[in-house]
Motif scaffolding. Sequence first.
Motif, PDB file in Angstrom:
ATOM      1  N   UNK A   1       0.829  -1.205   0.000  1.00 31.22           N
ATOM      2  CA  UNK A   1       0.000   0.000   0.000  1.00 31.22           C
ATOM      3  C   UNK A   1       0.863   1.254   0.000  1.00 31.22           C
ATOM      4  N   UNK A   2       0.409   2.231  -0.759  1.00 33.06           N
ATOM      5  CA  UNK A   2       1.018   3.555  -0.704  1.00 33.06           C
ATOM      6  C   UNK A   2       0.468   4.267   0.517  1.00 33.06           C
ATOM      7  N   UNK A   3       1.286   5.051   1.156  1.00 31.80           N
ATOM      8  CA  UNK A   3       0.860   5.740   2.375  1.00 31.80           C
ATOM      9  C   UNK A   3       1.161   7.226   2.266  1.00 31.80           C
ATOM     10  N   UNK A   4       0.189   8.019   2.713  1.00 31.61           N
ATOM     11  CA  UNK A   4       0.300   9.468   2.616  1.00 31.61           C
ATOM     12  C   UNK A   4      -0.023  10.109   3.951  1.00 31.61           C
ATOM     13  N   UNK A   5       0.688  11.199   4.256  1.00 31.98           N
ATOM     14  CA  UNK A   5       0.399  11.934   5.480  1.00 31.98           C
ATOM     15  C   UNK A   5      -0.963  12.618   5.331  1.00 31.98           C
ATOM     16  N   UNK A   6      -1.501  13.080   6.442  1.00 32.85           N
ATOM     17  CA  UNK A   6      -2.780  13.793   6.402  1.00 32.85           C
ATOM     18  C   UNK A   6      -2.710  15.005   5.474  1.00 32.85           C
ATOM     19  N   UNK A   7      -1.601  15.741   5.513  1.00 34.34           N
ATOM     20  CA  UNK A   7      -1.449  16.924   4.654  1.00 34.34           C
ATOM     21  C   UNK A   7      -1.393  16.533   3.184  1.00 34.34           C
TER      22      UNK A   7
ATOM     23  N   UNK B   1      -4.200  16.154  -2.083  1.00 34.15           N
ATOM     24  CA  UNK B   1      -4.692  15.321  -3.172  1.00 34.15           C
ATOM     25  C   UNK B   1      -6.206  15.462  -3.338  1.00 34.15           C
ATOM     26  N   UNK B   2      -6.944  15.400  -2.252  1.00 32.55           N
ATOM     27  CA  UNK B   2      -8.405  15.525  -2.317  1.00 32.55           C
ATOM     28  C   UNK B   2      -8.804  16.879  -2.898  1.00 32.55           C
ATOM     29  N   UNK B   3      -8.151  17.937  -2.459  1.00 28.62           N
ATOM     30  CA  UNK B   3      -8.473  19.268  -2.980  1.00 28.62           C
ATOM     31  C   UNK B   3      -8.167  19.364  -4.472  1.00 28.62           C
ATOM     32  N   UNK B   4      -7.063  18.748  -4.913  1.00 28.15           N
ATOM     33  CA  UNK B   4      -6.718  18.766  -6.342  1.00 28.15           C
ATOM     34  C   UNK B   4      -7.744  17.988  -7.159  1.00 28.15           C
ATOM     35  N   UNK B   5      -8.177  16.838  -6.655  1.00 27.20           N
ATOM     36  CA  UNK B   5      -9.192  16.045  -7.359  1.00 27.20           C
ATOM     37  C   UNK B   5     -10.496  16.825  -7.452  1.00 27.20           C
ATOM     38  N   UNK B   6     -10.914  17.417  -6.340  1.00 23.85           N
ATOM     39  CA  UNK B   6     -12.158  18.198  -6.345  1.00 23.85           C
ATOM     40  C   UNK B   6     -12.091  19.373  -7.311  1.00 23.85           C
ATOM     41  N   UNK B   7     -10.913  19.948  -7.475  1.00 19.42           N
ATOM     42  CA  UNK B   7     -10.742  21.094  -8.369  1.00 19.42           C
ATOM     43  C   UNK B   7     -10.634  20.677  -9.832  1.00 19.42           C
ATOM     44  N   UNK B   8     -10.595  19.361 -10.094  1.00 21.76           N
ATOM     45  CA  UNK B   8     -10.518  18.877 -11.468  1.00 21.76           C
ATOM     46  C   UNK B   8      -9.117  18.840 -12.046  1.00 21.76           C
ATOM     47  N   UNK B   9      -8.105  18.942 -11.192  1.00 26.20           N
ATOM     48  CA  UNK B   9      -6.728  19.001 -11.664  1.00 26.20           C
ATOM     49  C   UNK B   9      -6.320  17.760 -12.455  1.00 26.20           C
ATOM     50  N   UNK B  10      -6.912  16.615 -12.177  1.00 26.86           N
ATOM     51  CA  UNK B  10      -6.510  15.366 -12.829  1.00 26.86           C
ATOM     52  C   UNK B  10      -7.517  14.879 -13.859  1.00 26.86           C
ATOM     53  N   UNK B  11      -8.512  15.671 -14.177  1.00 21.93           N
ATOM     54  CA  UNK B  11      -9.533  15.252 -15.131  1.00 21.93           C
ATOM     55  C   UNK B  11      -8.938  14.844 -16.488  1.00 21.93           C
ATOM     56  N   UNK B  12      -7.851  15.474 -16.859  1.00 25.81           N
ATOM     57  CA  UNK B  12      -7.232  15.168 -18.165  1.00 25.81           C
ATOM     58  C   UNK B  12      -6.653  13.758 -18.221  1.00 25.81           C
ATOM     59  N   UNK B  13      -6.506  13.103 -17.096  1.00 24.04           N
ATOM     60  CA  UNK B  13      -5.944  11.742 -17.063  1.00 24.04           C
ATOM     61  C   UNK B  13      -6.971  10.670 -17.404  1.00 24.04           C
ATOM     62  N   UNK B  14      -8.249  11.023 -17.424  1.00 25.72           N
ATOM     63  CA  UNK B  14      -9.313  10.071 -17.716  1.00 25.72           C
ATOM     64  C   UNK B  14      -9.660  10.164 -19.203  1.00 25.72           C
ATOM     65  N   UNK B  15      -9.445   9.090 -19.966  1.00 25.62           N
ATOM     66  CA  UNK B  15      -9.767   9.136 -21.402  1.00 25.62           C
ATOM     67  C   UNK B  15     -11.253   9.372 -21.636  1.00 25.62           C
ATOM     68  N   UNK B  16     -11.567  10.094 -22.687  1.00 22.22           N
ATOM     69  CA  UNK B  16     -12.952  10.324 -23.081  1.00 22.22           C
ATOM     70  C   UNK B  16     -13.650   8.979 -23.242  1.00 22.22           C
TER      71      UNK B  16
END
Length: 83
Positions: free
Chosen positions: A53-59, A64-79
């Motif tokens: 498992x990958x492990x991440x600190x709370x920060x 990551x959650x804020x970036x996902x909510x902002x759509x920062x990674x939307x370009x990684x999902x193919x149409x």
Amino acid sequence: MTGPKDTLYSAPLDGEWEKSAFSNGSGDACVLVMPIDGGVAFGDSKHRARDGALRFTDKEMLAHILAVKAGQYDHLIPDGTEL
């Protein structure tokens, strides 16, 4: 020298894995998360028993959650990708 990541990777994965409500019904293609002391672990539903498992600190998790909510990674999902 030890730091927060060393502590995270020495924390046992003895909690309950959680999967997204958006995961497919068969449960074989899910990213899993588990709260651990000081952060969050990410796992793969196909390999629950494996401690890779990958492990991440709370920060890191919050960033990551804020970036996902902002759509920062939307370009990684193919149409046309569907759940």
